[in-house]
Design a protein around this motif. Structure first.
Motif, PDB file in Angstrom:
ATOM      1  N   CYS A   1      -4.457   4.852  -0.294  1.00 37.77           N
ATOM      2  CA  CYS A   1      -5.035   3.468  -0.958  1.00 37.77           C
ATOM      3  C   CYS A   1      -6.105   3.219  -0.144  1.00 37.77           C
ATOM      4  CB  CYS A   1      -3.424   2.795  -0.424  1.00 37.77           C
ATOM      5  SG  CYS A   1      -4.544   1.233  -1.291  1.00 37.77           S
ATOM      6  N   ASP A   2      -6.801   3.257  -1.583  1.00 42.57           N
ATOM      7  CA  ASP A   2      -8.713   2.113  -0.289  1.00 42.57           C
ATOM      8  C   ASP A   2      -8.710   0.924  -1.484  1.00 42.57           C
ATOM      9  OD1 ASP A   2      -9.731   3.316  -3.154  1.00 42.57           O
ATOM     10  OD2 ASP A   2     -10.419   4.778  -1.873  1.00 42.57           O
ATOM     11  N   GLU A   3      -9.916   0.203  -1.452  1.00 39.20           N
ATOM     12  CA  GLU A   3     -10.696  -0.823  -2.113  1.00 39.20           C
ATOM     13  C   GLU A   3     -10.688  -0.353  -3.785  1.00 39.20           C
ATOM     14  OE1 GLU A   3     -12.572  -4.714  -2.299  1.00 39.20           O
ATOM     15  OE2 GLU A   3     -13.621  -2.858  -1.458  1.00 39.20           O
ATOM     16  N   THR A   4     -11.067   0.821  -3.948  1.00 37.88           N
ATOM     17  CA  THR A   4     -11.722   0.858  -5.275  1.00 37.88           C
ATOM     18  C   THR A   4     -10.512   1.816  -6.162  1.00 37.88           C
ATOM     19  OG1 THR A   4     -12.962   2.342  -4.197  1.00 37.88           O
ATOM     20  CG2 THR A   4     -12.659   3.557  -6.123  1.00 37.88           C
ATOM     21  N   SER A   5      -9.093   1.962  -5.527  1.00 43.32           N
ATOM     22  CA  SER A   5      -7.907   2.468  -6.526  1.00 43.32           C
ATOM     23  C   SER A   5      -7.531   0.897  -6.488  1.00 43.32           C
ATOM     24  CB  SER A   5      -7.190   3.225  -5.529  1.00 43.32           C
ATOM     25  OG  SER A   5      -6.743   3.103  -4.656  1.00 43.32           O
ATOM     26  N   THR A   6      -6.916   0.310  -5.958  1.00 42.15           N
ATOM     27  CA  THR A   6      -6.934  -0.971  -5.803  1.00 42.15           C
ATOM     28  C   THR A   6      -7.205  -1.876  -7.175  1.00 42.15           C
ATOM     29  OG1 THR A   6      -7.892  -1.704  -3.692  1.00 42.15           O
ATOM     30  CG2 THR A   6      -5.708  -1.163  -3.905  1.00 42.15           C
ATOM     31  N   ASP A   7      -8.594  -1.944  -7.439  1.00 42.13           N
ATOM     32  CA  ASP A   7      -9.836  -2.529  -8.450  1.00 42.13           C
ATOM     33  C   ASP A   7      -9.288  -1.502  -9.211  1.00 42.13           C
ATOM     34  OD1 ASP A   7     -10.772  -4.083  -6.467  1.00 42.13           O
ATOM     35  OD2 ASP A   7     -12.638  -3.755  -6.217  1.00 42.13           O
ATOM     36  N   LEU A   8      -9.293  -0.176  -8.905  1.00 46.29           N
ATOM     37  CA  LEU A   8      -9.383  -0.092 -10.774  1.00 46.29           C
ATOM     38  C   LEU A   8      -7.817   0.017 -11.677  1.00 46.29           C
ATOM     39  CD1 LEU A   8     -10.211   2.362 -12.746  1.00 46.29           C
ATOM     40  CD2 LEU A   8      -9.417   3.891 -11.498  1.00 46.29           C
TER      41      LEU A   8
END
Length: 282
Positions: A14-21
């Motif tokens: 999990c990172d910010e890119t995955s949650t944003d996408l």
């Protein structure tokens, strides 16, 4: 009923890119509020809009290498202001010029533009990158005496800032009934009767006068589908601010925009989210 489905996505890695996408994909399915954390994302959708098959489709088609565990539960109607106060919404300062906070916050820093937002379940507290990107643009643009249309107004935050910056007539359109009510409340709290909050979709534009500035913070598919209607309500030489999508979506939007005589006059990004500024010929 003001009931929602609370969907929980545990993402590994999990990172910010995955949650944003994931939030962007869920937005296209009607989800309207998102709370990311270190292990995943919690998202909310009106109970009547929840579709278990569409929910699973987003997970199965997720374009990143990740394992996503999902579960959901129904959340009965409640005092959403109290929920935001308790769990999520904290004051935010943008460019040392604008502070956004709720009526329950104390010790607010003094800023030229002080916006009170009691968000309930509507999108737009200033915390999401797309909202703050547009806020930064509005802080720089000459809005004094101008007409503004804010499409998909959510909490009304962008319309309120436009009014504070001197726009004399603002039409703010919102398709969601509860978000519409919330926007009306926030406009009243901030004492800006020049903002006309309208319940409806892009078809509501047909009855409006043209604007000097047109704002839409929605998502890529809705923007590209309605861009012709947006342009029809923009004065010659007008400026359109679009967000709610990623930087790599800009070519897709521009492919549609040039059909209606729109030209890019700049864009800004934050964590891969983008705000695109377009202009029409004078």
């Amino acid at each position: 009923m003001n009931d929602y489905v609370e969907a929980r996505f545990d993402i590994s890695p999990c990172d910010e890119t995955s949650t944003d996408l994931l939030a962007a994909l869920l937005c296209e399915k009607g989800y309207e509020s998102f709370v990311p954390d270190e292990t995943g994302l919690t998202a909310y959708v009106k109970q009547e809009l929840f579709d278990a098959d569409a929910f699973k489709e987003v997970v199965n088609d997720f374009p990143m290498e990740a394992v996503i565990d999902v579960k959901w539960t129904t959340v009965e109607g409640r005092d959403w202001n109290a929920e935001w106060e308790k769990n999520y919404f904290q004051p935010i300062v943008v460019d040392d010029a604008c502070v956004i906070h709720s009526s329950f916050h104390k010790d607010i820093p003094s800023m030229p533009y002080d916006i009170v937002i009691d968000p309930k379940m509507a999108f737009g507290t200033g915390h999401h990158q797309t909202t703050s990107l547009i806020i930064r643009r509005l802080l720089q643009l000459p809005l004094e005496g101008k007409r503004v249309i804010d499409m998909g107004t959510g909490t009304g935050i962008l319309a309120i800032l436009a009014a504070m910056r001197g726009a004399t007539k603002i039409d703010a359109i919102e398709i969601d009934e509860f978000a519409h009510v919330n926007a009306v409340e926030n406009v009243k709290i901030n004492n800006h009767p020049e903002i006309n909050v309208i319940l409806g979709d892009a078809s509501a534009l047909e009855s409006l006068d043209n604007a000097d500035f047109f704002i839409a913070n929605i998502n890529r598919n809705i923007i590209t589908g309605d861009l012709k209607s947006y342009t029809a309500r923009l004065n010659p030489g007008g400026i359109m601010l679009l967000s709610g999508f990623y930087e790599n979506d800009i070519p897709v939007i521009m492919e549609e925009a040039v059909k209606y005589g729109l030209k890019e006059s700049g864009h800004t990004t934050c964590d891969n989210w983008a705000c695109l500024q377009l202009t029409t010929e004078a």
